[in-house]
Scaffold this active site. Sequence first.
Site, short mmCIF file in Angstrom:
data_model
loop_
_atom_site.label_atom_id
_atom_site.label_comp_id
_atom_site.label_asym_id
_atom_site.label_seq_id
_atom_site.Cartn_x
_atom_site.Cartn_y
_atom_site.Cartn_z
N PRO A 126 -20.91 97.97 47.59
CA PRO A 126 -20.08 98.79 46.70
C PRO A 126 -20.51 100.24 46.56
O PRO A 126 -19.79 101.04 45.97
CB PRO A 126 -20.24 98.07 45.36
CG PRO A 126 -21.60 97.45 45.45
CD PRO A 126 -21.81 97.07 46.87
N GLY B 47 -16.28 99.45 53.01
CA GLY B 47 -16.82 99.39 51.66
C GLY B 47 -16.71 97.99 51.09
O GLY B 47 -15.77 97.25 51.41
N GLY B 48 -17.67 97.59 50.27
CA GLY B 48 -17.61 96.29 49.61
C GLY B 48 -17.67 95.15 50.61
O GLY B 48 -18.48 95.16 51.53
N ASP B 49 -16.77 94.19 50.44
CA ASP B 49 -16.67 93.09 51.40
C ASP B 49 -15.45 93.33 52.28
O ASP B 49 -14.39 93.73 51.79
CB ASP B 49 -16.50 91.76 50.64
CG ASP B 49 -16.38 90.61 51.60
OD1 ASP B 49 -17.42 90.05 51.99
OD2 ASP B 49 -15.23 90.28 52.02
N ASP C 23 -15.32 103.77 57.03
CA ASP C 23 -14.32 104.15 56.02
C ASP C 23 -14.85 105.16 55.03
O ASP C 23 -16.04 105.41 54.94
CB ASP C 23 -13.94 102.90 55.21
CG ASP C 23 -12.88 102.10 55.91
OD1 ASP C 23 -12.28 102.62 56.85
OD2 ASP C 23 -12.66 100.95 55.49
N LYS D 57 -9.77 106.74 54.69
CA LYS D 57 -8.39 106.91 54.21
C LYS D 57 -8.38 107.38 52.76
O LYS D 57 -9.12 106.88 51.95
CB LYS D 57 -7.63 105.58 54.28
CG LYS D 57 -7.65 104.93 55.63
CD LYS D 57 -6.80 103.70 55.64
CE LYS D 57 -7.48 102.40 55.45
NZ LYS D 57 -8.68 101.99 55.99
N MET E 10 -8.00 99.03 42.96
CA MET E 10 -6.99 100.07 43.23
C MET E 10 -6.03 100.19 42.05
O MET E 10 -4.81 100.18 42.22
CB MET E 10 -6.23 99.72 44.52
CG MET E 10 -7.14 99.72 45.73
SD MET E 10 -6.33 99.17 47.24
CE MET E 10 -6.61 97.42 47.14
N GLY F 175 -18.81 102.47 40.40
CA GLY F 175 -19.74 101.39 40.09
C GLY F 175 -20.90 101.32 41.07
O GLY F 175 -20.72 101.54 42.27
N THR G 58 -19.03 92.62 47.13
CA THR G 58 -17.79 93.28 46.74
C THR G 58 -17.93 94.04 45.43
O THR G 58 -18.64 93.62 44.52
CB THR G 58 -16.63 92.26 46.64
OG1 THR G 58 -15.46 92.97 46.23
CG2 THR G 58 -16.90 91.16 45.62
N1 SAH Z 1 -13.40 95.83 50.16
C1 SAH Z 1 -13.69 96.54 48.94
C2 SAH Z 1 -12.43 96.89 48.20
C3 SAH Z 1 -11.56 97.87 48.92
S1 SAH Z 1 -10.15 98.36 48.00
C4 SAH Z 1 -14.64 95.70 48.08
O1 SAH Z 1 -14.87 94.53 48.37
O2 SAH Z 1 -15.20 96.25 47.13
C5 SAH Z 1 -10.76 99.82 47.21
C6 SAH Z 1 -10.89 99.59 45.73
O3 SAH Z 1 -12.12 98.95 45.46
C7 SAH Z 1 -10.96 100.86 44.91
O4 SAH Z 1 -9.66 101.36 44.63
C8 SAH Z 1 -11.62 100.38 43.65
O5 SAH Z 1 -10.73 99.68 42.82
C9 SAH Z 1 -12.60 99.37 44.21
N2 SAH Z 1 -13.93 99.97 44.39
C10 SAH Z 1 -14.58 100.18 45.54
N3 SAH Z 1 -15.81 100.70 45.32
C11 SAH Z 1 -15.92 100.82 43.99
C12 SAH Z 1 -16.96 101.27 43.13
N4 SAH Z 1 -18.10 101.73 43.60
N5 SAH Z 1 -16.73 101.24 41.80
C13 SAH Z 1 -15.58 100.77 41.29
N6 SAH Z 1 -14.58 100.33 42.06
C14 SAH Z 1 -14.74 100.34 43.39
#
Ligand code: SAH
Length: 495
Positions: A12, A88-90, A35, A57, A171, A200, A118
């Site tokens: 994240p 980003g994230g998962d 990304d 994006k 989002m 976060g 995530t």
């Molecule tokens: N695959 C990612 C999500 C991608 S969609 C995951 O698993 O985290 C992108 C959305 O993820 C952002 O619009 C926001 O809602 C959330 N997001 C990603 N990073 C974040 C962060 N550091 N803090 C808060 N929300 C985050």
Amino acid sequence: MAGKVTLVGAGPGDPGLLTVKGRRALENAEVVVFDRLVGPQILALIPETARTIDVGKEASRHLIPQEQINEILLREGQAGHQVVRLKGGDPFVFGRGGEELEVLSQGGVDFEVIPGVTSAIAAAAYGGIPVTHRNFSSSLHIITGRAKRGQDPVIDYEALVRSGGTLVFLMSVSAAPKIVQGLLAAGMDPDTPAAMVENGTLPNQRRCDAVLRTLPQRAAEMGIHSPALMIVGGVCSLGPELCWYERLPLHGRRALVSRPKNRAGTLADRLRELGADVWEYPCIATEPVTPCPEMEEALRQIQEYQWLAFTSSTGVEVFWTCLRGLGLDARALGGVKLAAIGSATAGALEACGLSADLVPAVYDAAHLGAALAERASGRVLLLRAEEGSPALTEQLEKRGRPYRDIAIYRTQYSNPRSEQLRQALEAGELDYVTFTSASTVKGFVSATGADVDYSGIVGLCIGEQTAAEARKYGIPVKIAAEATIDALASLAAQS
Ligand code: SAH
């Protein structure tokens, strides 16, 4: 070798949340396709030999459409490369990882998936919100606030409300009013605890606490922006009590680490652990004197010396490289005794299998000189920086101890002038600057230009000498209790 695409979740934001397996994949990558939400510290792990493709994006302005990303992955995989697709994230939580794999599968390219942490769970956790809790909810729902091609997603609000579970909307910044409306219309209690977490797991994380009814307005007042997520459910009431991350002593503070690149690691990590937003900005670089005939000659005749003294771990490393280059090893030192200015230098000796016989009680040049003058009767060999402190040799001279002082590396001020640094200072965006030697002060001042107002920062200095240099330029200083990286980091936490 056949090409392969590895889908890697970068986590994240906090670089420590990248998985061990993900890190290994990155380090072995030939091509990295990444990304927007992947942070600079994770990108820094990509080997220099790898080719990088930025397909980041923006929310409404798609830099590169998904179809084109799919094509890039297919092309690179079919060309036989080891490709890492970093997200980003998962990668499978609203990350379109599935779409990319379908294309690869149809195109006959091998692939692998390394899941990531995530944001849906981690941003909540860093905001002090456990996504499930036996007293509040027994299920977790992760929902998107935006659907394909910018359309509104079809959300079954009645079903969500009926579930009584914790709801996490990704989002969702611009969609927040609509989501709240939907939940209220489906009968959810307007006083249900709710929160938003922005950035976060990052040093600039902010949390907005509210109840369902007031959340959109509270978030707007705070100016919450993407990336942020919305959490709805009883668990949100725990945020203010459990928000450990925002309570770290340096949360919201920005610290610049001015050490040379290869030495910045531990200090930067320590400051990050304390919650600081760390800016690694090497103001100096060290460069070995090569060739160094003086050192070579001294090492060949090392038995003429009783003591060999070092004032930095860089010095130890340069010495060791030279010794090995001469075809010698630790045995060449025989009975020569070893002195180190402090614990880090002693540690560098230890890494070569050598134990320091002498480390002064106070880690500075004058104390090392005094301790050596007291213990040594024969010649002392000093292998140190070109601009080494005269305090060391003064002590030896006072007691009439014979010595030889050889410059084996020099300091370079790597950044002649930086507008970025100057602007950050002028805008008050910098709270601390760490100085680990007088030369880092000089390097910093030459990078900012001396005609800047330093009164808004605190220079965290490793010792008296370094602090004296900082005061010359009007930098307010604090001095570490002991000349160690740990003491320097805790100094920041106490300020
Ligand atoms: N695959 C990612 C999500 C991608 S969609 C995951 O698993 O985290 C992108 C959305 O993820 C952002 O619009 C926001 O809602 C959330 N997001 C990603 N990073 C974040 C962060 N550091 N803090 C808060 N929300 C985050």
